[in-house]
Write a protein that holds these residues in place. Structure first.
Motif, PDB file in Angstrom:
ATOM      1  N   GLU A  27       0.809  -1.212   0.000  1.00 52.30           N
ATOM      2  CA  GLU A  27       0.000   0.000   0.000  1.00 52.30           C
ATOM      3  C   GLU A  27       0.846   1.268   0.000  1.00 52.30           C
ATOM      4  OE1 GLU A  27      -2.668  -0.337   3.281  1.00 52.30           O
ATOM      5  OE2 GLU A  27      -3.686  -2.076   2.424  1.00 52.30           O
ATOM      6  N   TYR A  28       2.140   1.184   0.252  1.00 55.16           N
ATOM      7  CA  TYR A  28       2.994   2.363   0.251  1.00 55.16           C
ATOM      8  C   TYR A  28       3.097   2.930  -1.158  1.00 55.16           C
ATOM      9  CZ  TYR A  28       4.538   1.257   4.987  1.00 55.16           C
ATOM     10  OH  TYR A  28       4.588   1.017   6.322  1.00 55.16           O
ATOM     11  N   SER A  29       3.152   4.233  -1.260  1.00 61.06           N
ATOM     12  CA  SER A  29       3.191   4.872  -2.573  1.00 61.06           C
ATOM     13  C   SER A  29       4.501   4.571  -3.298  1.00 61.06           C
ATOM     14  CB  SER A  29       2.989   6.381  -2.441  1.00 61.06           C
ATOM     15  OG  SER A  29       4.054   6.963  -1.714  1.00 61.06           O
ATOM     16  N   ILE A  30       5.592   4.461  -2.570  1.00 54.77           N
ATOM     17  CA  ILE A  30       6.879   4.187  -3.220  1.00 54.77           C
ATOM     18  C   ILE A  30       6.873   2.799  -3.852  1.00 54.77           C
ATOM     19  CG2 ILE A  30       8.027   3.311  -1.147  1.00 54.77           C
ATOM     20  CD1 ILE A  30       9.700   5.529  -3.731  1.00 54.77           C
ATOM     21  N   VAL A  31       6.198   1.851  -3.220  1.00 56.74           N
ATOM     22  CA  VAL A  31       6.102   0.504  -3.771  1.00 56.74           C
ATOM     23  C   VAL A  31       5.233   0.523  -5.027  1.00 56.74           C
ATOM     24  CG1 VAL A  31       5.285  -1.834  -3.319  1.00 56.74           C
ATOM     25  CG2 VAL A  31       6.495  -0.590  -1.540  1.00 56.74           C
ATOM     26  N   LYS A  32       4.147   1.282  -4.979  1.00 58.53           N
ATOM     27  CA  LYS A  32       3.273   1.385  -6.153  1.00 58.53           C
ATOM     28  C   LYS A  32       4.007   2.041  -7.316  1.00 58.53           C
ATOM     29  CE  LYS A  32      -1.061   1.450  -3.609  1.00 58.53           C
ATOM     30  NZ  LYS A  32      -2.247   2.217  -3.245  1.00 58.53           N
ATOM     31  N   MET A  33       4.793   3.075  -7.021  1.00 63.46           N
ATOM     32  CA  MET A  33       5.557   3.724  -8.090  1.00 63.46           C
ATOM     33  C   MET A  33       6.623   2.789  -8.651  1.00 63.46           C
ATOM     34  SD  MET A  33       5.888   7.754  -6.966  1.00 63.46           S
ATOM     35  CE  MET A  33       7.265   7.433  -5.930  1.00 63.46           C
ATOM     36  N   GLY A  34       7.245   2.002  -7.780  1.00 62.62           N
ATOM     37  CA  GLY A  34       8.248   1.036  -8.238  1.00 62.62           C
ATOM     38  C   GLY A  34       7.642  -0.031  -9.125  1.00 62.62           C
ATOM     39  N   LYS A  35       6.474  -0.516  -8.732  1.00 62.23           N
ATOM     40  CA  LYS A  35       5.792  -1.514  -9.566  1.00 62.23           C
ATOM     41  C   LYS A  35       5.404  -0.921 -10.909  1.00 62.23           C
ATOM     42  CE  LYS A  35       3.709  -4.554  -6.110  1.00 62.23           C
ATOM     43  NZ  LYS A  35       2.437  -5.061  -5.595  1.00 62.23           N
ATOM     44  N   SER A  36       4.919   0.309 -10.884  1.00 63.79           N
ATOM     45  CA  SER A  36       4.540   0.970 -12.129  1.00 63.79           C
ATOM     46  C   SER A  36       5.755   1.169 -13.033  1.00 63.79           C
ATOM     47  CB  SER A  36       3.893   2.313 -11.811  1.00 63.79           C
ATOM     48  OG  SER A  36       3.597   3.013 -12.990  1.00 63.79           O
ATOM     49  N   ALA A  37       6.877   1.584 -12.446  1.00 63.19           N
ATOM     50  CA  ALA A  37       8.089   1.785 -13.236  1.00 63.19           C
ATOM     51  C   ALA A  37       8.587   0.469 -13.811  1.00 63.19           C
ATOM     52  CB  ALA A  37       9.171   2.432 -12.381  1.00 63.19           C
ATOM     53  N   ALA A  38       8.534  -0.598 -13.028  1.00 56.61           N
ATOM     54  CA  ALA A  38       8.969  -1.909 -13.525  1.00 56.61           C
ATOM     55  C   ALA A  38       8.063  -2.391 -14.647  1.00 56.61           C
ATOM     56  CB  ALA A  38       8.983  -2.917 -12.381  1.00 56.61           C
ATOM     57  N   SER A  39       6.775  -2.151 -14.498  1.00 57.41           N
ATOM     58  CA  SER A  39       5.837  -2.552 -15.544  1.00 57.41           C
ATOM     59  C   SER A  39       6.083  -1.768 -16.828  1.00 57.41           C
ATOM     60  CB  SER A  39       4.405  -2.324 -15.059  1.00 57.41           C
ATOM     61  OG  SER A  39       3.487  -2.596 -16.086  1.00 57.41           O
ATOM     62  N   ASP A  40       6.299  -0.458 -16.681  1.00 54.89           N
ATOM     63  CA  ASP A  40       6.585   0.367 -17.854  1.00 54.89           C
ATOM     64  C   ASP A  40       7.895  -0.043 -18.514  1.00 54.89           C
ATOM     65  OD1 ASP A  40       4.268   1.738 -17.337  1.00 54.89           O
ATOM     66  OD2 ASP A  40       5.262   3.476 -16.423  1.00 54.89           O
ATOM     67  N   ALA A  41       8.904  -0.356 -17.715  1.00 52.83           N
ATOM     68  CA  ALA A  41      10.193  -0.778 -18.273  1.00 52.83           C
ATOM     69  C   ALA A  41      10.053  -2.095 -19.026  1.00 52.83           C
ATOM     70  CB  ALA A  41      11.227  -0.914 -17.165  1.00 52.83           C
ATOM     71  N   GLY A  42       9.258  -2.996 -18.488  1.00 55.21           N
ATOM     72  CA  GLY A  42       9.018  -4.264 -19.175  1.00 55.21           C
ATOM     73  C   GLY A  42       8.311  -4.061 -20.499  1.00 55.21           C
ATOM     74  N   TYR A  43       7.348  -3.159 -20.517  1.00 55.63           N
ATOM     75  CA  TYR A  43       6.616  -2.870 -21.753  1.00 55.63           C
ATOM     76  C   TYR A  43       7.545  -2.262 -22.800  1.00 55.63           C
ATOM     77  CZ  TYR A  43       3.345  -0.615 -24.935  1.00 55.63           C
ATOM     78  OH  TYR A  43       2.679  -0.204 -26.057  1.00 55.63           O
ATOM     79  N   VAL A  44       8.372  -1.309 -22.370  1.00 56.22           N
ATOM     80  CA  VAL A  44       9.302  -0.662 -23.297  1.00 56.22           C
ATOM     81  C   VAL A  44      10.316  -1.674 -23.831  1.00 56.22           C
ATOM     82  CG1 VAL A  44      11.157   1.047 -23.432  1.00 56.22           C
ATOM     83  CG2 VAL A  44       9.004   1.643 -22.343  1.00 56.22           C
ATOM     84  N   ALA A  45      10.821  -2.536 -22.967  1.00 59.37           N
ATOM     85  CA  ALA A  45      11.793  -3.550 -23.406  1.00 59.37           C
ATOM     86  C   ALA A  45      11.165  -4.502 -24.419  1.00 59.37           C
ATOM     87  CB  ALA A  45      12.310  -4.321 -22.201  1.00 59.37           C
ATOM     88  N   LYS A  46       9.927  -4.887 -24.164  1.00 62.56           N
ATOM     89  CA  LYS A  46       9.232  -5.788 -25.092  1.00 62.56           C
ATOM     90  C   LYS A  46       9.047  -5.122 -26.450  1.00 62.56           C
ATOM     91  CE  LYS A  46       4.921  -8.340 -25.588  1.00 62.56           C
ATOM     92  NZ  LYS A  46       3.614  -8.613 -24.997  1.00 62.56           N
TER      93      LYS A  46
END
Length: 106
Positions: A27-46
């Protein structure tokens, strides 16, 4: 003097509707931002790998269609020039591809 109000509750919090430590950390905002960044990085890499694959296919196909016939024709012309130089040297004249300083003196 041991009262029960000073003791911690012994009820399990992890058993109530996902209130465990992991769900609280998520529920922490930093964790949510990290997950979002990882998801975006995965999408860009793909997308990057997909685009790179397409570019490699286009480059390889273009080389096969245009490059290989050009290389074959250049090799054929080099063989023709070499044969012409050998024929000219057998006949005793300067070959057309030879510089003047390499020509046989008359």
């Amino acid at each position: 003097m041991a009262s029960s109000s000073g003791k911690r509750s012994s009820s399990k919090k992890s058993g109530r509707g996902g209130e465990g430590i992991l769900s609280r950390i998520n529920e922490y905002s930093i964790v949510k931002m990290g997950k979002s960044a990882a998801s975006d990085a995965g999408y860009v890499a793909k997308r990057l790998l997909k685009s790179t694959g397409k570019a490699a296919w286009i480059t390889a196909t273009t080389f096969i269609v245009l490059g290989i016939p050009l290389i074959i024709e250049m090799d054929r012309e080099a063989q023709f020039n070499e044969a012409a130089m050998q024929e000219a040297s057998l006949l005793g004249g300067a070959a057309t591809g030879q510089p003047v300083f390499m020509a046989q003196p008359k």
